[in-house]
Design an enzyme around this catalytic site. Sequence first.
Site, PDB file in Angstrom:
ATOM      1  N   GLU A  70       6.357  20.075  76.146  1.00  0.00           N
ATOM      2  CA  GLU A  70       7.481  19.135  76.078  1.00  0.00           C
ATOM      3  C   GLU A  70       7.266  17.945  77.011  1.00  0.00           C
ATOM      4  O   GLU A  70       7.596  16.812  76.677  1.00  0.00           O
ATOM      5  CB  GLU A  70       8.799  19.845  76.406  1.00  0.00           C
ATOM      6  CG  GLU A  70       9.221  20.856  75.358  1.00  0.00           C
ATOM      7  CD  GLU A  70       9.492  20.226  73.995  1.00  0.00           C
ATOM      8  OE1 GLU A  70       9.774  19.024  73.938  1.00  0.00           O
ATOM      9  OE2 GLU A  70       9.389  20.941  72.984  1.00  0.00           O
ATOM     10  N   TYR A 117      17.339  17.323  77.587  1.00  0.00           N
ATOM     11  CA  TYR A 117      16.534  17.636  76.401  1.00  0.00           C
ATOM     12  C   TYR A 117      15.490  18.703  76.723  1.00  0.00           C
ATOM     13  O   TYR A 117      15.385  19.723  76.035  1.00  0.00           O
ATOM     14  CB  TYR A 117      15.826  16.381  75.854  1.00  0.00           C
ATOM     15  CG  TYR A 117      14.757  16.796  74.889  1.00  0.00           C
ATOM     16  CD1 TYR A 117      15.106  17.231  73.624  1.00  0.00           C
ATOM     17  CD2 TYR A 117      13.418  16.862  75.274  1.00  0.00           C
ATOM     18  CE1 TYR A 117      14.142  17.702  72.743  1.00  0.00           C
ATOM     19  CE2 TYR A 117      12.453  17.336  74.407  1.00  0.00           C
ATOM     20  CZ  TYR A 117      12.820  17.751  73.147  1.00  0.00           C
ATOM     21  OH  TYR A 117      11.872  18.237  72.288  1.00  0.00           O
ATOM     22  N   ASP A 147      16.006  15.703  70.686  1.00  0.00           N
ATOM     23  CA  ASP A 147      15.131  14.581  71.048  1.00  0.00           C
ATOM     24  C   ASP A 147      15.440  13.452  70.059  1.00  0.00           C
ATOM     25  O   ASP A 147      16.387  13.541  69.274  1.00  0.00           O
ATOM     26  CB  ASP A 147      13.650  14.998  71.011  1.00  0.00           C
ATOM     27  CG  ASP A 147      13.137  15.135  69.594  1.00  0.00           C
ATOM     28  OD1 ASP A 147      13.974  15.290  68.671  1.00  0.00           O
ATOM     29  OD2 ASP A 147      11.921  15.077  69.384  1.00  0.00           O
ATOM     30  N   CYS A 187      12.854  12.493  57.466  1.00  0.00           N
ATOM     31  CA  CYS A 187      13.974  11.681  57.948  1.00  0.00           C
ATOM     32  C   CYS A 187      13.457  10.739  59.034  1.00  0.00           C
ATOM     33  O   CYS A 187      13.866  10.762  60.177  1.00  0.00           O
ATOM     34  CB  CYS A 187      15.119  12.556  58.463  1.00  0.00           C
ATOM     35  SG  CYS A 187      16.651  11.620  58.651  1.00  0.00           S
ATOM     36  N   CYS A 216      14.587  10.530  51.401  1.00  0.00           N
ATOM     37  CA  CYS A 216      15.571  11.563  51.085  1.00  0.00           C
ATOM     38  C   CYS A 216      15.155  12.420  49.898  1.00  0.00           C
ATOM     39  O   CYS A 216      15.590  13.580  49.794  1.00  0.00           O
ATOM     40  CB  CYS A 216      16.931  10.932  50.835  1.00  0.00           C
ATOM     41  SG  CYS A 216      17.500   9.922  52.228  1.00  0.00           S
ATOM     42  N   CYS A 256      13.791  15.702  51.035  1.00  0.00           N
ATOM     43  CA  CYS A 256      14.453  16.281  52.210  1.00  0.00           C
ATOM     44  C   CYS A 256      15.276  17.510  51.840  1.00  0.00           C
ATOM     45  O   CYS A 256      16.147  17.435  50.954  1.00  0.00           O
ATOM     46  CB  CYS A 256      15.360  15.239  52.859  1.00  0.00           C
ATOM     47  SG  CYS A 256      16.262  15.899  54.262  1.00  0.00           S
ATOM     48  N   CYS A 312      23.799  16.083  53.178  1.00  0.00           N
ATOM     49  CA  CYS A 312      23.715  14.964  54.116  1.00  0.00           C
ATOM     50  C   CYS A 312      24.864  13.974  53.897  1.00  0.00           C
ATOM     51  O   CYS A 312      24.996  13.363  52.827  1.00  0.00           O
ATOM     52  CB  CYS A 312      22.367  14.256  53.934  1.00  0.00           C
ATOM     53  SG  CYS A 312      22.190  12.813  54.994  1.00  0.00           S
TER      54      CYS A 312
END
Length: 276
Positions: free
Chosen positions: A31, A114, A132, A176, A182, A185, A191
Site C-alpha cells: 500500500e 486509507y 482510495d 470505471c 459502463c 461493468c 449504478c
Amino acid sequence: MHEALLSWAAERGRDLPWRGTRDPWAVLVSEAMLQQTQVARVVPRYRAFMKRFPTPAACAAAPVADVVRAWAGLGYNRRAVNLHGAAVVAVARHGGALPGDLDALLALPGVGPYTARAVLAFAFAADVGVLDVNGQRVLSRLIGRPVAQPDADALVPPSRGWAWNQAVLDVGATVCRPRPRCDGCPLSPHCAWLAGGLAEPDPWRRGPRQSTFAGSDRQGRGRLVDALRAGPVTRADLAATAGWPGERERAERVAQTLVADGLAVAGPDGDLELPR
Ligand code: SF4
C-alpha cells in the site's frame, strides 16, 4: 449487486503479488508503494523489497539509508522513511507485528485512514470499506453522490471485506476509469449515475490535480535523493545535482526539506548524505 461484482472479480480481477498474502507487513509495504505509483512499476520493487525486508524487524534493524536505497525508482521517498518508522514502532510497541486495530495503525508513521483500512481489510479480513481514488470514483458513481467512509463501510458484504474491496479497486482500475466503460461493468444494473444517464456533474469529485512534475521542487528533491543513494552530495554540488545549476538558494531550500523529512542529514558545512 454483491454477487455480480464478486463473480466478475473472480474471473476478471487482476493477479497481483500482494493478493496472495495476508501478512500485514506485506500489505503495508504494497500500500505504501501503490500510493502515487503505478501498479506495473510497483510489482518488481515490491518483490525485491520484501525479499530484502521480509518483516518489520528486518526493516527496523536496517539503517534508514538502506530502505531509501531500496525505494529507488518509486518516487515520493518520504514513504520509505515512514515505512522504516512504522517498522521501528511495530518492533518497539507491538512485538514486531503490525497491530490489527484502526487506532494503533493510524498511530504508525505515514499511515492515514486509507492505508489503515487497507491493512485491516486485506490482512485482517475486516469488513471495512477501502477508499482510495479508484474506490471513491466507483462507489460515488454507484450511489450517485460523493461517497463517505460510512457509505463505503455499509456497502461491504458481511465477511467478504477482502474480496469486495479488491473487486471495487479492480473495477476502478479497469472499467470505471475517469472515462467510464459502463458496457463491461458488473455494477451497471445498480449504478445510480448510469441510471441518470451519466449526467454532469460526475458524482466523483476529482481531488486537486497534481502540479506539473517537470521543473518542480519535487523533481529536484527526487534528483537529490537519487544522488544521495550513491553517496554524499557536497554543498557546492547541490544546485547542479538538483538540476538547477544557477539556483543555489532554491537547491539549499529544497535540501533543507529533505533534512526536515528525515531523508537526509546535513554536515556542518552543508554537505548532505542519507541518514544512517
Ligand atoms: Fe462506473 Fe459505469 Fe460501472 Fe457506474 S456503470 S460504476 S459509472 S463503469
